[in-house]
Enzyme design. Structure first.
Site, mmCIF file in Angstrom:
data_model
loop_
_atom_site.group_PDB
_atom_site.id
_atom_site.type_symbol
_atom_site.label_atom_id
_atom_site.label_comp_id
_atom_site.label_asym_id
_atom_site.label_seq_id
_atom_site.Cartn_x
_atom_site.Cartn_y
_atom_site.Cartn_z
ATOM 1 N N GLN A 1 0.788 -1.186 -0.264
ATOM 2 C CA GLN A 1 -0.003 0.061 0.133
ATOM 3 C C GLN A 1 1.022 1.384 0.064
ATOM 4 O O GLN A 1 0.426 2.260 0.781
ATOM 5 C CB GLN A 1 -0.749 -0.001 1.237
ATOM 6 N N TYR B 1 -1.428 4.208 -0.973
ATOM 7 C CA TYR B 1 -2.551 4.368 0.120
ATOM 8 C C TYR B 1 -1.791 5.072 1.441
ATOM 9 O O TYR B 1 -2.217 5.917 1.906
ATOM 10 C CB TYR B 1 -3.237 3.164 0.511
ATOM 11 N N TYR C 1 -8.414 -1.060 11.535
ATOM 12 C CA TYR C 1 -9.314 -2.125 10.608
ATOM 13 C C TYR C 1 -10.771 -1.967 10.964
ATOM 14 O O TYR C 1 -11.140 -2.439 12.215
ATOM 15 C CB TYR C 1 -8.921 -3.414 10.655
HETATM 16 P P1 NAD Z 1 -15.970 1.903 1.584
HETATM 17 O O1 NAD Z 1 -15.158 1.071 0.294
HETATM 18 O O2 NAD Z 1 -16.864 0.887 2.412
HETATM 19 O O3 NAD Z 1 -16.674 3.127 0.893
HETATM 20 C C1 NAD Z 1 -15.993 4.121 0.403
HETATM 21 C C2 NAD Z 1 -16.926 5.175 -0.156
HETATM 22 O O4 NAD Z 1 -16.296 6.248 -0.876
HETATM 23 C C3 NAD Z 1 -18.133 4.769 -0.870
HETATM 24 O O5 NAD Z 1 -19.086 5.042 -0.479
HETATM 25 C C4 NAD Z 1 -17.566 4.954 -2.265
HETATM 26 O O6 NAD Z 1 -18.670 5.366 -3.251
HETATM 27 C C5 NAD Z 1 -16.890 6.562 -1.925
HETATM 28 N N1 NAD Z 1 -16.214 6.843 -3.279
HETATM 29 C C6 NAD Z 1 -15.091 6.113 -3.656
HETATM 30 N N2 NAD Z 1 -14.285 6.951 -4.548
HETATM 31 C C7 NAD Z 1 -15.096 8.177 -4.721
HETATM 32 C C8 NAD Z 1 -14.996 9.435 -5.564
HETATM 33 N N3 NAD Z 1 -14.185 9.460 -6.507
HETATM 34 N N4 NAD Z 1 -16.009 10.403 -5.356
HETATM 35 C C9 NAD Z 1 -16.946 10.053 -4.264
HETATM 36 N N5 NAD Z 1 -17.229 8.895 -3.611
HETATM 37 C C10 NAD Z 1 -16.097 8.081 -3.759
HETATM 38 O O7 NAD Z 1 -14.815 2.487 2.712
HETATM 39 P P2 NAD Z 1 -14.709 2.377 4.138
HETATM 40 O O8 NAD Z 1 -14.042 1.331 4.609
HETATM 41 O O9 NAD Z 1 -16.154 2.914 4.728
HETATM 42 O O10 NAD Z 1 -13.780 3.720 4.327
HETATM 43 C C11 NAD Z 1 -14.061 5.128 4.446
HETATM 44 C C12 NAD Z 1 -12.919 5.819 4.699
HETATM 45 O O11 NAD Z 1 -12.244 5.259 5.638
HETATM 46 C C13 NAD Z 1 -11.583 5.773 3.727
HETATM 47 O O12 NAD Z 1 -11.203 7.183 3.312
HETATM 48 C C14 NAD Z 1 -10.798 4.730 3.977
HETATM 49 O O13 NAD Z 1 -9.486 4.861 3.334
HETATM 50 C C15 NAD Z 1 -10.814 4.828 5.551
HETATM 51 N N6 NAD Z 1 -10.356 3.824 6.321
HETATM 52 C C16 NAD Z 1 -11.045 2.666 6.241
HETATM 53 C C17 NAD Z 1 -10.607 1.598 7.062
HETATM 54 C C18 NAD Z 1 -11.270 0.460 7.049
HETATM 55 O O14 NAD Z 1 -10.638 -0.700 7.898
HETATM 56 N N7 NAD Z 1 -12.476 0.289 6.500
HETATM 57 C C19 NAD Z 1 -9.490 1.790 7.887
HETATM 58 C C20 NAD Z 1 -8.988 3.089 7.828
HETATM 59 C C21 NAD Z 1 -9.142 4.036 6.933
#
Ligand code: NAD
Length: 241
Positions: free
Chosen positions: A144, A147, A179
């Protein structure tokens, strides 16, 4: 008057929990989304939350999207930069597209969303911005590089924007989740996920609502002295000072 909040990627995963949490707390919420119109329409029907589609990686699209939200709900006072994607792979095999897509959606989006909302916040003397980073932006993660770089960039962006706007009633903070159980982590192979959970001292993954609760805390009118901070929510997986 209820304050207006925009949640990017606000119809799924952590974003949906944030949209719902804010909606229940009485904020006027616009949930932005990127892809699935049917799923967004179902989310709107189920929750009553305003939804609008645009690509957060584009300044022009953010400008148009925010104009539509402001016409429908009023001036945007709260921005939650939650949208994010992964395009994992070892760096020695990483393509330019994998790099560009992740940097555009996860980091340029903060420039675009904040650039089109910050002048209004400064003029009105109030604003709340919360950016979603990641534990992998703090500690680095194999596979990553794109990322981790974007999410580390989110932390630097947060600190600098916080300094520039601290005297205007605007706070800018960052949440770095570990996570959390969403579609993003469902993409990780079960055996890999098992090994990851074994390294989380709390002994489980986080729930989207646990992130949403911290967003609610940070955007409160009473939280005006918290700015430039990064709050880790990772079950003790990585502790930073
Ligand atoms: P997810 O994949 O479930 O949802 C991501 C959302 O972002 C979706 O609704 C998608 O439609 C939207 N999206 C993606 N590209 C887009 C764009 N170009 N324009 C508008 N919307 C867009 O992800 P999640 O797990 O809910 O993660 C949410 C945030 O938290 C992210 O920034 C992710 O990097 C961060 N995060 C998640 C985790 C985890 O474990 N799930 C851990 C650390 C950080």
């Amino acid at each position: 008057m209820a304050r207006v909040a925009v949640v990017t990627g606000g119809t799924r995963g952590i974003g949906a929990a944030i949209s719902l949490g804010l909606h229940k707390a009485g904020y006027k919420v616009a949930a932005n989304y990127a892809g699935n119109d049917e799923a967004a329409a179902a989310f709107k029907a189920e929750t009553g939350i305003h939804v609008d589609k645009w690509d957060v990686g584009s300044l022009a699209a953010c400008k148009d999207g925010i104009a539509r939200v402001e016409a429908a709900l009023g001036p945007v006072e709260i921005v939650i930069n939650n949208a994010g994607i992964t395009r994992d792979g070892f760096f020695h095999k990483m393509t330019e597209a994998q790099w560009d897509e992740v940097l555009q959606t996860n980091l340029k989006s903060l420039f675009a969303m904040c650039r089109v909302t910050i002048e209004g916040m400064r003029a009105r003397g109030f604003g709340r911005i919360v950016n979603l980073s990641s534990v992998n932006g703090q500690k680095g993660q194999m596979g990553q590089v794109n990322y981790s770089a974007a999410k580390a960039g989110v932390i630097g962006f947060t600190k600098a924007l916080a300094l520039e706007n601290a005297n205007k009633g605007i706070t800018v903070n960052c949440i770095a989740p570990g996570y959390v159980a969403t579609d993003m982590t469902k993409a990780i192979a079960p055996d890999v996920m098992q090994k990851i959970v074994a390294q989380i001292p709390v002994g489980r993954m986080g729930e989207p609502e646990e992130i949403a609760n911290t967003v609610l805390y940070l955007i409160n009118d009473q939280a005006g002295f918290i700015t430039g901070s990064t709050i880790a929510i990772n079950g003790g997986q990585f502790t930073v000072g």
